[in-house]
Design a protein around this motif. Structure first.
Motif, PDB file in Angstrom:
ATOM      1  N   GLY A  66      -4.928   1.015  11.026  1.00  0.00           N
ATOM      2  CA  GLY A  66      -3.836   0.262  10.429  1.00  0.00           C
ATOM      3  C   GLY A  66      -3.240  -0.749  11.378  1.00  0.00           C
TER       4      GLY A  66
ATOM      5  N   ILE B 256       4.571   4.239   2.779  1.00  0.00           N
ATOM      6  CA  ILE B 256       4.199   2.854   2.500  1.00  0.00           C
ATOM      7  C   ILE B 256       3.707   2.172   3.770  1.00  0.00           C
ATOM      8  N   ASP B 257       2.911   1.132   3.578  1.00  0.00           N
ATOM      9  CA  ASP B 257       2.619   0.171   4.638  1.00  0.00           C
ATOM     10  C   ASP B 257       3.469  -1.057   4.347  1.00  0.00           C
TER      11      ASP B 257
ATOM     12  N   SER C   9       1.889   1.783  10.766  1.00  0.00           N
ATOM     13  CA  SER C   9       1.587   1.868   9.338  1.00  0.00           C
ATOM     14  C   SER C   9       2.069   3.210   8.835  1.00  0.00           C
TER      15      SER C   9
ATOM     16  N   GLN D 122      -2.607  -1.505   5.400  1.00  0.00           N
ATOM     17  CA  GLN D 122      -3.405  -2.039   4.307  1.00  0.00           C
ATOM     18  C   GLN D 122      -2.618  -2.945   3.369  1.00  0.00           C
ATOM     19  N   SER D 123      -1.372  -3.280   3.742  1.00  0.00           N
ATOM     20  CA  SER D 123      -0.588  -4.215   2.934  1.00  0.00           C
ATOM     21  C   SER D 123      -0.819  -5.642   3.430  1.00  0.00           C
TER      22      SER D 123
ATOM     23  N   VAL E 271       0.892   5.662  -0.375  1.00  0.00           N
ATOM     24  CA  VAL E 271       0.200   6.953  -0.398  1.00  0.00           C
ATOM     25  C   VAL E 271       1.244   8.010  -0.740  1.00  0.00           C
TER      26      VAL E 271
ATOM     27  N   HIS F 284       0.844  -1.200   0.000  1.00  0.00           N
ATOM     28  CA  HIS F 284       0.000   0.000   0.000  1.00  0.00           C
ATOM     29  C   HIS F 284       0.877   1.247   0.000  1.00  0.00           C
TER      30      HIS F 284
ATOM     31  N   GLU G 141      -6.491   6.871  11.435  1.00  0.00           N
ATOM     32  CA  GLU G 141      -5.963   6.006  10.389  1.00  0.00           C
ATOM     33  C   GLU G 141      -4.875   5.084  10.929  1.00  0.00           C
TER      34      GLU G 141
END
Length: 257
Positions: free
Chosen positions: A165, A43-44, A23, A50-51, A4, A2, A161
């Motif tokens: 995570g 990144i996760d 996360s 969300q990975s 962003v 994941h 968030e």
């Protein structure tokens, strides 16, 4: 994995790597300021946020996945910032793909096993058998907040968030991540690993870190161009002192542009 992104796509890139049990949302408070000048990539890591879970959580395997992601994004000469064990992934990335890493910022990253302090009671309860496997899937938001804040010098407001995570991290993945991080550090201390790299290094530590002995930041002196100690800050500088942390990141990564 994941991803962003924020900031101008043509701006110099900075990659933010979170630590275990977190996360990419960990970086939320500093992203807006960074994104004014930089292309920010969050990144996760595998099994976090969300990975999805991965076949291997070895630090080098995580670094290889990050390298593949940067290749996919067409990025190189990246300033890489790693928080806590994210600093191990960042260092492994620089060791395996020097072409991708312009500089390293290690934030609250323990230099050796000897520097690790006793784990907070709430984390022991949530992780260790026999209660850990039972409690982990039943964690309330309040328990997650308490667990994260146990590593801060004083309680801080945590992004929703980030809580979401952390909730997504499977118990087995987290335990394996911790074991792999510990093995990486036990194999060779961070200053020794960094000495073999040709990359600028900046170290940020809170002088009230309850996870790693704050004075152990001095172990990085032979390899770090600068070490910054944040007064009254624990293990979570980006959450506990976002403005000071942002200023340090901009001063280090921005001054070299």
């Amino acid at each position: 994995m994941h991803v962003v992104q924020a900031g101008p796509r043509e701006a110099p890139p900075v990659l933010l790597i979170h630590g275990s049990g977190a996360s990419g949302a960990f970086w939320g408070p500093v992203v807006p300021g960074l994104a004014e000048r930089r292309r920010v990539v969050r990144i996760d890591l595998p099994g976090c946020g969300q990975s999805p879970p991965a076949a291997s959580y070895e630090v080098t395997a995580q670094a290889d996945r990050v390298a593949a992601l940067l290749d996919e994004l067409g990025l190189a000469d990246v300033d890489v910032v790693g928080h806590s064990s994210g600093g191990y992934v960042a260092t492994a990335l620089a060791g395996r793909r020097a072409d991708l890493v312009r500089s390293l910022v290690l934030m609250s990253t323990g230099p050796s096993p000897d520097a690790l302090l006793p784990q907070p009671a709430i984390l022991k309860l949530m992780l260790a058998p026999p209660f850990g496997p039972l409690l982990w899937p039943r964690r309330s938001d309040a328990m997650i907040r308490k667990g994260i804040n146990a590593t801060a010098a004083k309680a801080v407001e945590l992004p929703e968030e980030l809580i979401a995570g952390v909730r997504n991290i499977p118990y087995r993945a987290f335990r394996t991540l911790l074991a792999c991080n510990g093995a990486y550090l036990a194999e060779r201390a961070m200053p020794e690993r960094l000495a073999a790299l040709d990359v600028p290094v900046f170290v940020i530590f809170g002088d009230a870190d309850p996870r790693w002995e704050p004075s152990s930041a001095r172990d990085y002196e032979p390899v770090a161009g600068r070490i910054a100690m944040l007064p009254g800050v624990g293990h979570l500088p980006a959450l506990e002192a976002p403005e000071a942390t942002l200023d340090l990141l901009l001063a280090f990564t921005g001054a070299e542009l």
